[in-house]
Design a protein around this motif. Structure first.
Motif, mmCIF file in Angstrom:
data_model
loop_
_atom_site.group_PDB
_atom_site.id
_atom_site.type_symbol
_atom_site.label_atom_id
_atom_site.label_comp_id
_atom_site.label_asym_id
_atom_site.label_seq_id
_atom_site.Cartn_x
_atom_site.Cartn_y
_atom_site.Cartn_z
ATOM 1 N N ASP A 214 0.855 -1.199 0.205
ATOM 2 C CA ASP A 214 -0.020 -0.149 0.169
ATOM 3 C C ASP A 214 0.876 1.155 -0.029
ATOM 4 O O ASP A 214 1.615 1.578 0.831
ATOM 5 C CB ASP A 214 -0.912 -0.123 1.423
ATOM 6 N N THR A 215 0.656 2.061 -1.079
ATOM 7 C CA THR A 215 1.516 3.442 -0.949
ATOM 8 C C THR A 215 1.219 4.227 0.126
ATOM 9 O O THR A 215 2.215 5.235 0.275
ATOM 10 C CB THR A 215 1.338 4.029 -2.344
ATOM 11 N N ASP A 216 0.178 4.118 0.884
ATOM 12 C CA ASP A 216 0.076 5.159 2.097
ATOM 13 C C ASP A 216 0.308 4.221 3.318
ATOM 14 O O ASP A 216 -0.007 5.076 4.389
ATOM 15 C CB ASP A 216 -1.461 5.427 1.973
ATOM 16 N N ALA A 217 1.066 3.081 3.343
ATOM 17 C CA ALA A 217 1.417 2.483 4.254
ATOM 18 C C ALA A 217 2.547 3.411 5.051
ATOM 19 O O ALA A 217 3.236 4.103 4.551
ATOM 20 C CB ALA A 217 2.045 1.079 4.108
ATOM 21 N N LYS A 251 -0.231 -6.593 8.321
ATOM 22 C CA LYS A 251 0.880 -5.594 8.229
ATOM 23 C C LYS A 251 0.331 -4.807 6.872
ATOM 24 O O LYS A 251 -0.232 -5.203 5.919
ATOM 25 C CB LYS A 251 2.405 -6.009 7.861
ATOM 26 N N ARG A 252 0.837 -3.531 6.773
ATOM 27 C CA ARG A 252 0.764 -2.848 5.562
ATOM 28 C C ARG A 252 2.136 -2.310 5.336
ATOM 29 O O ARG A 252 2.850 -1.545 6.138
ATOM 30 C CB ARG A 252 -0.178 -1.771 5.680
ATOM 31 N N ILE A 253 2.803 -2.541 3.964
ATOM 32 C CA ILE A 253 4.146 -1.964 3.704
ATOM 33 C C ILE A 253 4.122 -1.349 2.247
ATOM 34 O O ILE A 253 3.169 -1.304 1.480
ATOM 35 C CB ILE A 253 5.032 -3.217 3.583
ATOM 36 N N LYS A 254 5.208 -0.749 2.165
ATOM 37 C CA LYS A 254 5.377 0.233 0.829
ATOM 38 C C LYS A 254 6.722 0.175 0.550
ATOM 39 O O LYS A 254 7.736 0.014 1.246
ATOM 40 C CB LYS A 254 4.844 1.833 1.327
ATOM 41 N N SER A 260 9.242 11.767 -8.573
ATOM 42 C CA SER A 260 7.856 12.496 -8.493
ATOM 43 C C SER A 260 6.694 11.412 -8.802
ATOM 44 O O SER A 260 5.700 11.751 -8.416
ATOM 45 C CB SER A 260 7.798 13.304 -9.831
ATOM 46 N N CYS A 261 7.104 10.160 -9.228
ATOM 47 C CA CYS A 261 6.110 8.999 -9.423
ATOM 48 C C CYS A 261 5.650 8.537 -8.017
ATOM 49 O O CYS A 261 6.486 8.482 -7.017
ATOM 50 C CB CYS A 261 6.427 7.948 -10.233
ATOM 51 N N ASP A 262 4.375 8.239 -7.914
ATOM 52 C CA ASP A 262 3.735 7.578 -6.222
ATOM 53 C C ASP A 262 3.921 6.259 -6.346
ATOM 54 O O ASP A 262 3.956 5.998 -5.110
ATOM 55 C CB ASP A 262 2.470 8.316 -6.129
ATOM 56 N N SER A 263 4.246 5.165 -7.223
ATOM 57 C CA SER A 263 4.487 4.183 -7.252
ATOM 58 C C SER A 263 5.203 3.394 -8.193
ATOM 59 O O SER A 263 5.470 3.939 -9.323
ATOM 60 C CB SER A 263 3.086 3.391 -7.070
ATOM 61 N N LEU A 264 5.530 2.230 -8.245
ATOM 62 C CA LEU A 264 6.239 1.364 -9.250
ATOM 63 C C LEU A 264 5.111 0.553 -9.978
ATOM 64 O O LEU A 264 4.125 0.271 -9.525
ATOM 65 C CB LEU A 264 7.063 0.543 -8.638
ATOM 66 N N ASN A 265 5.539 -0.021 -11.272
ATOM 67 C CA ASN A 265 4.718 -0.947 -11.624
ATOM 68 C C ASN A 265 4.728 -2.058 -10.719
ATOM 69 O O ASN A 265 5.534 -2.578 -10.129
ATOM 70 C CB ASN A 265 5.426 -1.428 -12.889
ATOM 71 N N VAL A 266 3.325 -2.629 -10.735
ATOM 72 C CA VAL A 266 2.839 -3.705 -9.962
ATOM 73 C C VAL A 266 3.893 -4.802 -10.122
ATOM 74 O O VAL A 266 4.404 -5.459 -8.871
ATOM 75 C CB VAL A 266 1.376 -4.157 -10.120
ATOM 76 N N ALA A 267 4.529 -5.431 -11.284
ATOM 77 C CA ALA A 267 5.178 -6.374 -11.397
ATOM 78 C C ALA A 267 6.660 -6.154 -10.755
ATOM 79 O O ALA A 267 7.215 -7.112 -10.116
ATOM 80 C CB ALA A 267 5.504 -6.827 -12.745
#
Length: 283
Positions: A214-217, A251-254, A260-267
């Motif tokens: 989770d990017t908000d973790a 657990k929730r982790i990030k 500037s990007c908020d996340s990586l590609n899911v793979a």
């Protein structure tokens, strides 16, 4: 020797064991429908093209429904050897030969190598991936892009993942891009498709901790403990993980983002995290 002569020589060598398949042959139409997903596929048949992929199907013991050859496109003697193995197998499945032009019509490669197989995907049950007290699972919740799913399976193979659970399926495992992206790992890693509630029930019953990406973790992926059985849940590229998981997570982790990007590609992100967990368990 021209293309027709090569084809005739191959047919003569394997006389009585091959069927000729023109563009309107049922097997050609079957391959096209599986690739395009235009008809129901209750047997979970897949199309695997190329020397490496077909050899992997043979190695993993998949059930063959048909094999198609275009000998004029063979790139090496190894292709001839593999063809002979398949033609000589005792199992009952169609062995077909077609022209290079017909093969090119059904191929997904710019330069096909003349070997293609129709096989059944392996079927698994939860019993096939029972945890051993230190197992790692990957849960894909609504992941949509076949290439991403294939890449994740390939990483699962390298990281020693015990099994994959798919919930809210958005892409079929029989998709050619899943097969290619996985490099054959989708044939050997146990995978179960089920509802979120069923997955959660099984994980909790088997003492598997649920970890949400989770990017908000508040906790970074490399700053937590992964002892015991662990299930890493990755969500949809667009919508993330469905809300039901948040009632049961441990657990929730990030992965921290420095640009500037908020996340990586899911793979990519799932692979990074599963390797972190794997290194902690197997180093």
């Amino acid at each position: 020797m021209n293309s027709e002569e090569k084809r005739n020589q191959f047919m003569e060598k394997h006389s009585g064991k091959l069927k000729f398949a023109g563009i309107k042959h049922p097997r050609i139409k079957q391959v096209q429908s599986i690739i395009k997903n235009t008809k129901s596929n209750p047997r979970n048949l897949i199309v695997v093209e190329g020397f490496w992929g077909v050899e992997k199907c043979l190695e993993k013991g998949l059930n063959f429904d048909a094999v198609l050859f275009s000998p004029e496109l063979f790139l090496s003697d190894n292709s001839e050897i593999l063809a002979e193995k398949l033609i000589s197998k005792s199992e009952e499945f169609d062995r077909c030969i077609c022209s290079d032009k017909v093969f090119a019509r059904i191929s997904e490669y710019k330069k096909p190598d003349g070997i293609l197989a129709v096989c059944e995907m392996p079927a698994y049950e939860f019993a096939d991936m029972k945890p051993d007290g230190n197992s790692i699972y990957i849960v894909l919740d609504g992941v949509e892009i076949p290439g991403n799913i294939g890449t994740i399976f390939r990483s699962c193979d390298g990281a020693g993942i015990r099994g994959v659970i798919i919930c809210n399926r958005r892409a079929r495992l029989t998709h050619p891009k899943v097969i290619k992206g996985s490099q054959g790992a989708v044939f050997s890693i146990p995978v179960i498709e089920c509802e979120v509630s069923t997955a959660i029930e099984w994980l909790k019953e088997n003492d598997v901790k649920i970890v949400l990406t989770d990017t908000d973790a508040e906790v970074d992926y490399d700053q937590t403990n992964y002892s015991g059985n662990i299930a890493i849940v990755a969500g949809s590229e667009r919508y993330g993980i469905t809300g039901e998981w948040y009632n049961y997570d441990d657990k929730r982790i990030k992965i921290p983002m420095r640009g500037s990007c908020d996340s990586l590609n899911v793979a990519v992100s799932t692979s990074i995290i599963m390797y972190q967990v794997s290194m902690e368990k197997y180093r």
